[in-house]
Each structure stands twice: as C-alpha cells, then as structure tokens.
Write an enzyme that holds these catalytic residues in place. Structure first.
Site, short mmCIF file in Angstrom:
data_model
loop_
_atom_site.label_atom_id
_atom_site.label_comp_id
_atom_site.label_asym_id
_atom_site.label_seq_id
_atom_site.Cartn_x
_atom_site.Cartn_y
_atom_site.Cartn_z
CG ASP A 163 -4.16 -1.68 2.36
OD1 ASP A 163 -4.96 -0.82 2.77
OD2 ASP A 163 -3.11 -1.40 1.76
CG HIS A 211 -4.93 2.62 1.59
ND1 HIS A 211 -4.08 1.56 1.72
CD2 HIS A 211 -4.16 3.69 1.26
CE1 HIS A 211 -2.85 1.95 1.51
NE2 HIS A 211 -2.86 3.24 1.23
CB SER A 373 -0.07 3.55 -0.55
OG SER A 373 0.07 3.65 0.83
#
Length: 426
Positions: A163, A211, A373
């Site tokens: 990520d 994120h 996600s």
C-alpha cells in the site's frame, strides 16, 4: 517468445485504484440501488509510459547477459527490484523513443533476447476519490521500537500490506511492537519492510489520505481484539499522491510473498479482458510459485461487473488461481451490497463491511471511511485468525472453505459467487 497482440497504443483500458472512499454526499444523491452502473463515472485514465518497459528475465540469466542486452537495446537507465530474485528490471529508453517498435524488437526473442521471458509496458494507476480529514506527512518506520523480535516464532501470522506505507505513530496504533522483524534475513539495511517508491527502508505513509495506515489499522485492531499474534510487513508501492506503478506492485509481491503468510492488497487496475495478456500471465506465474500464500484483494469501487468486459486486477485473479480472495463491500446495515462496490458472480468471493467504517484523523477525531479497500483487510484479519487457529496449517483453499462455512448468507442485489458476508472480528 510470445507475439505482440495488437498495439498498446490502441488498447482502451480503464484503470482505477480500488482503494478509495466514496463521498457520503454521493450516496445521498443516488435514489435507488438498482441504478448502479450509471452513477459512478469518476475514473482515472490509463497512464502508460512512453519510454519504459518491464523486462522479465528467465531465471538464472547471468548478470553479464543482462548487461549485454541493455546495451544491445540502447537502454539509457534501468531499475531493479531491490532485495528480490533479479528476474525483473525496468528499462528506460529515454524521451522520443518509439516504444511500440522497441516493445516488438525486445519481445521478439531474436538477436540474443531469448533470455527474456516476458515484456510489459510500464503503467500506473491512482486513487480517484479522496478520504477527507486525514493527513500524511514525513516520518519513519525503521525505528526499532515497533519491530517485533519474534520472527522465529512459527505461530505468528505475518501479513504483508502492499500500500502507501504505514505511519506507526498514528493515533490508531499503540506503542507495542507489531512490525515484521527482518533481522533473521541478514539483509543489510532492511529492518522490516521496503519502500519501492523511494528505494529505501522507510515505509512511512506520506500519502495525504494515509491509505496504507487505514488498511493496516483494520488488521491491527481486529487481530489485537481477537488476541491473534501477528506481524505487519509494510511494503510501500503507492507514492505520496496515491499512485501505484505496476513495476512497484510486482516488486512488492516479489519481496513479500516469500516472507508472508498473507498478502493484503487494496489497490487495483481495470483492463479490457485479455487486452494486456502479458501482465496477466506474469502475475499468475508469480502467484503459482507461492500457492501456499493467501492474497486478499479489494474488488474495486466503480459498481463494475468484474465478470464483464472490464476486468479488475489483481482481484480477478481469484477466478484463475486458488490463493487469491476478492472482497466486496456491504452497505452500513449489511442488508445489501454497497452502492459503489464492484461485483461478479465468478470474480468476487466474499463481502464485508465497507461503508462508514470508524477511523480517526491525526488529532483523534472520528471520521468515517468507505470502500472495498477497507472491507478487504477485515477479511484478511478473519483469515489470519483461521490460519492461526489451525496451528498455521491451513492452505489458502482451506481458509476460503472456512470463510465460506462461517459466512452469513445475505441477499445482494449485486451477485457474488458465494453470497456470504464475513463478520469482522470486532
């Protein structure tokens, strides 16, 4: 050597990251759940390089042979996957090159290029919708206080998170060690994970939407609650703008698959089915080499039928190999699929919560986040608990069977192959 199938210049591929939050105001503007596909139109365009190719060498190709090929094809610069097996390189031919012709000559298999297994045109994809109220920045993840010195414990689940990195000092984490301990590997400079964006050991999450930190939080809090011993192996493949190159994703997988029990990927790209067969075959070959490592991926957020003409990868690999699980998102009440989630009877395996999940910003304020996600790492945590409970013996197939057996049947307007909802651990 495989032939070129059409020109990459006419390939019409829709790429989009599957790691994004959909604005809550958009949800309110959708009058009915039935009108899915017409509602979501914000998608990033494909970003193909005009000067770079990814080269997959046959195994055990000598260094001198690689150097000779770079000289032969007039490569002006190149990049390797650090701390990997040396099979992949990215070649840069400089500005003004006819990359289509270069692609053809390199992939022809003649003139000494028989040592080349596959050739891919480099491309990237990025987040298209932002998560509000979150903040990235600068920092480090190589401080030893967060590295767990228990890598020799075979009963600890190691989860690689590919990520944007991780901020270990984010308010969602406490001070306990939880990062992968790379000391037994004996690789100079590697303490835990690796940053393939900046080519160093600092996997700090500098993406403004943090994120990777949010994805890691879902796993961290779930497994702490379930009292499952684990290590997170951060592998940074997304840059500070949330953009991922396919080369960095390949490198991240090459780095993490030999070390992890589970690989978590909340990112993806869209592709016309069979429009990019070289990329597909390279990933499938890599996954087949590590068939006992489970890969959990997000299904994407475009309300797309992943069974249709536009495939979503790597989640669509779940229909092609036994060690990949694709996860979609439910609405907040768990009565139906989320309006934004991708779906597919043959390509999406399970669903979990993915709408208005609790998270916090840098000053400790609670903010809701949504997207496949974040439903994917909730399933990753359940899979980790199943693996740990089996004494670390379950194969990916057995984990999938256990997930299915423990899943809750829910009627979804968007069909999935199992139609099962996986209850988060907390």
């Amino acid at each position: 050597m495989k032939k070129i199938i059409g020109s990459f210049l006419i390939v019409t591929i829709l790429l989009i990251a599957s790691c994004s939050k959909v604005d809550e105001n958009l949800e309110e503007s959708i009058p009915v759940e039935a009108n899915y596909k017409s509602q979501y139109t914000s998608a990033s365009s494909p970003k193909y390089s005009t000067r770079e190719l990814i080269i997959q060498f046959k195994k055990n190709t000598p260094l001198r042979k690689k150097a000779a090929l770079r000289q032969q094809f007039q490569v002006v610069d190149y990049e390797v996957c650090a701390h990997c097996d040396g099979t992949f390189e990215k070649w840069d031919f400089g500005p003004g090159i006819d990359l289509e012709n270069k692609f053809g000559s390199v992939s022809s298999g003649s003139g000494g290029a028989e040592s080349i297994e596959n050739v891919i045109i480099e491309f990237s994809f990025e987040n298209d919708v932002e998560i509000p109220y979150l903040t990235g920045g600068t920092g480090n993840t190589y401080d030893t206080e967060h590295i767990a010195s228990n890598n020799s414990n075979d009963n600890t689940v190691t989860i690689a998170v590919l990520d944007s990195g991780i901020d270990v000092h984010y308010p969602t984490f406490d001070s306990s060690p939880f990062l992968y301990d790379a000391a037994p590997l004996g690789i100079p400079g590697v303490y835990s994970g690796w940053d393939y964006v900046n080519e160093d050991n600092n996997c700090y999450d500098d993406y403004i939407q943090v994120h990777g930190t949010a994805v890691s939080t879902m796993i961290y809090e779930s497994l702490n609650y379930a009292e499952v011993p684990f290590q997170l192996l951060p592998v940074k493949i997304a840059d500070q703008d949330g953009e991922v190159s396919i080369f960095n994703m390949l490198c991240g997988m090459l780095f993490s698959l030999p070390k992890a029990d589970i690989v978590q990927i909340s990112a993806g790209w869209y592709d016309d089915i069979n429009a990019n067969p070289f990329t597909t075959s390279v990933f499938l070959d890599l996954l087949s080499q590590y068939e006992n490592v489970l890969v959990v991926t997000s299904a994407g957020n475009s309300s797309n039928d992943n069974d249709g003409n536009i495939a979503h990868y790597p989640s669509n690999f779940s229909a092609m190999t036994s060690n990949v699980i694709a996860v979609g998102a439910t609405n907040e009440e768990v009565t139906d699929a989320a309006y934004f989630t991708n779906y597919g009877r043959n390509t999406v395996d399970f669903m979990s919560k993915g709408t208005n999940l609790p998270f916090v910003n840098t000053i400790g304020q609670s903010v809701p986040i949504s997207g496949t996600s974040f439903s994917a790492p909730l399933v990753t945590a359940v899979a980790a608990k199943l693996l740990y409970g089996s004494g670390m013996t379950y194969t990916p197939i057995e984990i999938k069977e256990q997930l299915d057996a423990g899943g809750i049947p829910v009627f979804y307007t968007k069909q999935t192959i199992y139609n099962k909802y996986i209850t988060p651990l907390y």
